[in-house]
Enzyme design. Structure first.
Site, mmCIF file in Angstrom:
data_model
loop_
_atom_site.group_PDB
_atom_site.id
_atom_site.type_symbol
_atom_site.label_atom_id
_atom_site.label_comp_id
_atom_site.label_asym_id
_atom_site.label_seq_id
_atom_site.Cartn_x
_atom_site.Cartn_y
_atom_site.Cartn_z
ATOM 1 N N CYS A 142 0.075 -9.442 -3.049
ATOM 2 C CA CYS A 142 -0.761 -9.253 -3.207
ATOM 3 C C CYS A 142 -1.495 -9.353 -4.601
ATOM 4 O O CYS A 142 -1.957 -10.251 -4.787
ATOM 5 C CB CYS A 142 -1.300 -7.411 -2.957
ATOM 6 S SG CYS A 142 -2.530 -6.334 -3.294
ATOM 7 N N HIS A 235 -0.217 -6.409 2.469
ATOM 8 C CA HIS A 235 0.492 -4.951 2.380
ATOM 9 C C HIS A 235 1.378 -5.008 3.338
ATOM 10 O O HIS A 235 1.028 -4.354 3.878
ATOM 11 C CB HIS A 235 0.067 -3.671 1.612
ATOM 12 C CG HIS A 235 -0.129 -3.853 0.305
ATOM 13 N ND1 HIS A 235 0.519 -3.980 -1.095
ATOM 14 C CD2 HIS A 235 -1.165 -3.767 -0.330
ATOM 15 C CE1 HIS A 235 -0.371 -3.874 -2.225
ATOM 16 N NE2 HIS A 235 -1.273 -4.038 -2.110
ATOM 17 N N GLU A 237 3.954 -4.411 3.559
ATOM 18 C CA GLU A 237 5.357 -2.802 4.194
ATOM 19 C C GLU A 237 4.821 -2.091 4.056
ATOM 20 O O GLU A 237 5.708 -0.772 3.841
ATOM 21 C CB GLU A 237 6.047 -3.671 2.905
ATOM 22 C CG GLU A 237 4.884 -2.912 1.343
ATOM 23 C CD GLU A 237 4.159 -3.801 0.899
ATOM 24 O OE1 GLU A 237 3.458 -3.377 -0.278
ATOM 25 O OE2 GLU A 237 3.469 -5.237 1.263
#
Length: 314
Positions: A142, A235, A237
């Site tokens: 990011c 993102h 994750e």
């Protein structure tokens, strides 16, 4: 993990042309194995939450991985106990003479801040430069992806008029590329950013391989030709509730954010969101660890090229 086959089996050439890694019997017999060393530079305010998310991603691998946590400076944190930072985090001065197989640099809530106004910008530049000679492969997430593009390619910061927040479709553009091996032709991933990554800009101004993108989000995944820098603009994750937490936080402080797109069931923020990106998130990290770290890194990290020269698969 690679498959082991006889040295001269015809399948070796076929699979290699598809960038599927195979290990010959000769190499397998002589291979030495050690734990991978990964450094996590955590720039997020809620460091424990981010640790949990990324360690979960890294754990989905048969490789043994030793993880060191790195903080950018010693300023007190509003969201993480000081005792946690002192117990588990290193300062750059403590690790700068060490070598790592992988480095992950997280995002940061700096989407509307100019690079020159980021308090620790010089330290970010220093760490990215250090990684060229001390890390086999660096994964930028990011905001870190935007910072890495500025430092490594001189691309100025580009900001969207409205924040990109939600879960979006992406096209897999990297046929046979190891980083997207096993990916569907179209897959979902979350974004939470003001940063803008136009496809044509990266094609024109960099030598990066663009491996996933969409009209809505621009570039999602790109990598340097040698695999030593990987850029993820979203993102993968994130936990199922992370976008909701951000949305509720912004509502509470009066920002009046737009509801995350394609996230809540029936676009009803009262309903519990479901993760629709988890499998591809795990696969991305597993592929990075396998193909861009494990398959490229030297057994003796001290022999990692001090000049940052490209490593190649055997």
């Amino acid at each position: 993990m690679p498959i082991r086959i006889p040295d001269r089996l015809p399948a070796a050439n076929v699979l290699s042309q598809e960038n599927i890694f195979v290990m010959t019997e000769t190499r397998a017999v002589n291979q030495e194995i050690r734990p991978m060393r990964v450094l996590l530079l955590n720039l997020m305010p809620k460091k424990i939450e981010t640790e949990n998310q990324l360690l979960r991603m890294l754990s989905n691998s048969p490789l043994q991985i030793n993880v060191d946590l790195l903080r950018i400076d010693d300023r007190p944190s509003k969201n993480t106990p000081q005792s946690h930072l002192e117990s588990f985090y290193h300062d750059f001065e403590q690790i700068k003479d060490q070598f790592y197989d992988g480095l992950i640099i997280t995002g940061a809530p700096l989407g509307l801040t100019d690079f020159c106004d980021v308090v620790y910008w010089e330290k970010i530049e220093q760490i990215v430069a250090w990684a060229k000679s001390h890390v086999t492969s660096t994964l930028f997430l990011c905001w870190a992806a935007q910072a890495g593009l500025k430092i490594l390619y001189g691309l100025d910061k580009r900001t969207r008029l409205e924040k990109l927040s939600g879960v979006y479709e992406h096209q897999n553009l990297g046929k046979y590329d190891p980083l997207v091996r096993g990916f569907d032709d179209v897959f979902l991933a979350p974004h939470s950013r003001y940063a803008d990554f136009p496809v044509e800009l990266l094609r024109e101004k960099t030598d990066l391989k663009i491996l996933a993108a969409s009209d809505k989000v621009g570039v999602y995944l790109a990598a340097s030709p040698d695999g030593r820098q990987v850029f993820v603009t979203g993102h993968p994750e994130y936990d199922p509730h992370t976008l909701d937490n951000e949305y509720q936080r912004d509502l509470e402080v009066g920002i009046a954010p737009q509801m995350p797109e394609n996230y809540y069931p029936e676009d009803d923020a009262a309903k519990t969101p479901r993760a629709t990106w988890r499998s591809h998130g795990h696969l991305l990290f597993a592929n990075w660890l396998n193909y861009h770290v494990y398959q490229l890194t030297p057994y003796d990290l001290n022999t990692l090229s001090a000049t940052g020269e490209a490593l190649t698969r055997d």
